[in-house]
Scaffold this active site. Structure first.
Site, short mmCIF file in Angstrom:
data_model
loop_
_atom_site.label_atom_id
_atom_site.label_comp_id
_atom_site.label_asym_id
_atom_site.label_seq_id
_atom_site.Cartn_x
_atom_site.Cartn_y
_atom_site.Cartn_z
N GLY A 176 6.21 -32.01 99.78
CA GLY A 176 7.44 -32.60 100.67
C GLY A 176 7.27 -32.22 102.17
O GLY A 176 7.89 -32.48 102.90
N GLU A 200 9.07 -25.48 92.57
CA GLU A 200 10.39 -25.46 92.89
C GLU A 200 10.99 -24.54 91.60
O GLU A 200 12.20 -23.89 91.98
CB GLU A 200 11.01 -26.88 92.86
N SER A 254 2.40 -34.56 98.81
CA SER A 254 2.50 -35.50 99.82
C SER A 254 1.46 -36.52 99.68
O SER A 254 0.86 -36.97 100.35
CB SER A 254 2.27 -34.73 100.97
N GLU A 313 -0.66 -28.25 92.49
CA GLU A 313 0.17 -28.70 93.61
C GLU A 313 0.33 -27.64 94.62
O GLU A 313 1.04 -26.73 94.72
CB GLU A 313 1.80 -28.97 93.13
N LYS A 344 12.54 -35.61 90.92
CA LYS A 344 13.17 -34.49 91.26
C LYS A 344 14.62 -34.70 91.08
O LYS A 344 15.15 -35.64 90.06
CB LYS A 344 12.72 -34.10 92.63
N ASN A 351 7.58 -37.75 89.83
CA ASN A 351 8.49 -36.80 89.77
C ASN A 351 9.85 -36.93 90.59
O ASN A 351 9.60 -36.74 91.66
CB ASN A 351 7.86 -35.37 89.92
N HIS A 408 6.64 -25.99 87.80
CA HIS A 408 6.69 -26.73 89.11
C HIS A 408 7.08 -25.68 90.13
O HIS A 408 7.80 -24.75 89.83
CB HIS A 408 7.56 -27.78 89.17
P1 13P Z 1 5.94 -34.79 97.24
O1 13P Z 1 4.99 -36.06 96.80
O2 13P Z 1 7.27 -35.26 97.73
O3 13P Z 1 5.30 -33.99 98.38
O4 13P Z 1 6.27 -33.76 96.01
C1 13P Z 1 5.10 -33.50 95.34
C2 13P Z 1 5.80 -32.73 94.06
O5 13P Z 1 6.41 -31.65 94.17
C3 13P Z 1 5.37 -33.44 92.76
O6 13P Z 1 5.97 -32.72 91.73
#
Ligand code: 13P
Length: 251
Positions: free
Chosen positions: A172, A96, A211, A166, A11, A9, A94
């Protein structure tokens, strides 16, 4: 036997030059991976990534989609548009999108239904915040997020779906869930799906995200109910993403 899936992803990251270099490397480096490999670029790069992926087994996915097929929805992207670009997967719900863009369980369910109807494969994201984990609400929250979609769509619509666990506190932050924490929630997710249909539960791929990196992927993927990863930051680094794909393929 479930084929492991590793989804990158990206982003809201990258530009044309960066993406072209990344895909060039991944096409070669992930060739021998036994895992299914997927990249989810920002919408505006889908077309160019599709072209760059030509001749490769790497699949293409989107990070979000509208529940509407067309009309006056300024700034939105529809499923027919994603179909035009041969997108195979769509990330839905997601954290976010839920926290920054107010996506509710009900909206995520609408998007899931539309995605499945359009012939694309939903990757349904679920996960608890730190506060929810610390107050022992993890399974309640994940269960609510998951069951709202199952109850609205019907369990039969999960045949081609993927679930991604997640934990919000792991995204992150560099604070990965321990393999035990991941396995516990993944097993619970599978059990919840099995309450509806055992065969669907047995076949459902449940990815871990939060992560994931080259160093922790193997121990996460070694768990019985962890069928690959949804990877953010590390998916932007060819070497790291390749190592994660190799780790998933080796399970
Ligand atoms: P990270 O791997 O940067 O922690 O992000 C995970 C994520 O949100 C994947 O959709």
């Amino acid at each position: 036997m479930r084929t492991a899936l590793v989804a990158g992803n990206w982003k809201m990251n990258g530009d044309s030059a960066f993406i072209s270099e990344l895909i060039k490397e991944l096409k070669v480096s992930t060739k021998s991976s036994d895992a299914e490999v997927l990249v989810c670029p920002p919408f505006v790069y889908l077309s160019e990534v599709k072209q760059a992926l030509s001749g490769s087994a790497i699949k293409l996915g989107a990070q979000n989609v509208s529940q509407n097929n067309n009309g006056a929805f300024t700034g939105e992207i529809s499923l027919p548009m994603l179909n035009d670009l041969d997108c195979e997967y769509v990330i839905l719900g997601h954290s976010e999108r839920r926290s920054l863009y107010a996506e509710t369980d009900e909206l995520v369910a609408e998007k899931f239904i539309a995605t499945e109807k359009a012939g694309l494969k939903p990757i349904l994201c679920v996960g608890e915040t730190l506060e929810e984990r610390e107050s022992d609400q993890t399974l309640e929250v994940v269960g609510r997020q998951l069951k709202t979609v199952i109850n609205a769509a019907g369990i039969e619509k999960f045949v081609n779906a993927v679930v991604a666990y997640e934990p919000v506190w792991a995204i992150g932050t560099g604070k990965t869930a321990t393999p035990e924490q991941a396995q516990d929630v993944h097993a619970a997710i599978r059990a919840m799906v099995a309450e509806y249909d055992a065969d669907t539960a047995a076949k459902l791929r449940v990815l871990y995200g939060g992560s994931v990196n080259a160093g922790n992927a193997a121990e996460l993927f070694a768990n019985e109910d962890v069928d690959g990863g949804l990877v953010g930051g590390a998916s932007l680094k060819a070497n790291d993403f390749t190592a994660i794909c190799q780790a998933a393929g080796a399970q």
